[in-house]
Scaffold this active site. Structure first.
Site, PDB file in Angstrom:
ATOM      1  N   GLN A 283      13.535  72.164 -26.136  1.00 18.53           N
ATOM      2  CA  GLN A 283      14.728  72.283 -25.302  1.00 18.53           C
ATOM      3  C   GLN A 283      15.449  70.938 -25.218  1.00 18.53           C
ATOM      4  OE1 GLN A 283      15.318  75.379 -23.661  1.00 18.53           O
ATOM      5  NE2 GLN A 283      17.319  74.565 -23.164  1.00 18.53           N
ATOM      6  N   PHE A 284      16.193  70.578 -26.257  1.00 17.31           N
ATOM      7  CA  PHE A 284      16.899  69.293 -26.269  1.00 17.31           C
ATOM      8  C   PHE A 284      17.929  69.202 -25.150  1.00 17.31           C
ATOM      9  CE2 PHE A 284      19.849  71.815 -28.723  1.00 17.31           C
ATOM     10  CZ  PHE A 284      21.101  71.289 -28.408  1.00 17.31           C
ATOM     11  N   THR A 285      18.390  70.333 -24.638  1.00 19.03           N
ATOM     12  CA  THR A 285      19.421  70.312 -23.603  1.00 19.03           C
ATOM     13  C   THR A 285      18.914  69.752 -22.270  1.00 19.03           C
ATOM     14  OG1 THR A 285      19.009  72.609 -22.947  1.00 19.03           O
ATOM     15  CG2 THR A 285      20.692  72.225 -24.643  1.00 19.03           C
TER      16      THR A 285
END
Length: 155
Positions: free
Chosen positions: A78-80
């Site tokens: 989950q880079f966000t």
């Protein structure tokens, strides 16, 4: 490295139209990697997720870990989690690690956690749909960093 953990009754993930992971009672871990993260930080955070006492005991107090309740973990990249929304209306994601580092540490996180509990996962970089039944609800953000003295700590 950031881990947004959710205590779940069940959770699953579909990546590119295919079910890639499904668990019952346990933790859904959304994992974000920062550019300065390394294997030591990864191991520290994986161990903390496995041993964090956020499951209820017989008296209704959060006193049991994922190990204690024999739960499972569903890990989703989950880079966000590293979105910067301080300027304008479009999030900036430059604070997330490059895909090569993020994927390598995501794999190491899953491997480390799997030494202790059953682990299912999403597919790195894929378009995913995550379903969950949040238990409680209990949702906690953990962030592990290396401090100025070189020790790994949670902030």
């Amino acid at each position: 490295m950031r881990a947004l953990i959710q205590r779940v009754r069940e959770a699953s993930v579909v990546a590119d139209g295919e079910l890639t992971g499904s668990i019952g009672h346990g933790l859904l871990v959304l994992l974000g990697v920062a550019p300065g993260d390394d294997e030591e930080i990864t191991a520290f955070l994986a161990d903390r997720c496995v041993s964090l006492r956020i499951f209820e005991d017989d008296c209704g107090k959060m006193n049991r870990s994922l190990l204690d309740v024999r739960g499972s973990m569903l890990v989703i990249s989950q880079f966000t989690l590293f979105a910067d929304t301080t300027q304008g209306r479009r999030p900036y994601f430059g604070n997330a690690a490059a895909p090569e580092l993020a994927d390598a540490l995501y794999e190491k996180f899953k491997k480390r956690a799997a030494e202790s509990v059953p682990v299912q996962c999403g597919k790195f970089g894929a378009d995913m749909q995550v379903s969950l039944c949040n238990d409680g609800p209990v949702t906690i953000m953990l962030e592990a960093i290396r401090n100025s003295s070189g020790r790994i700590t949670l902030i």
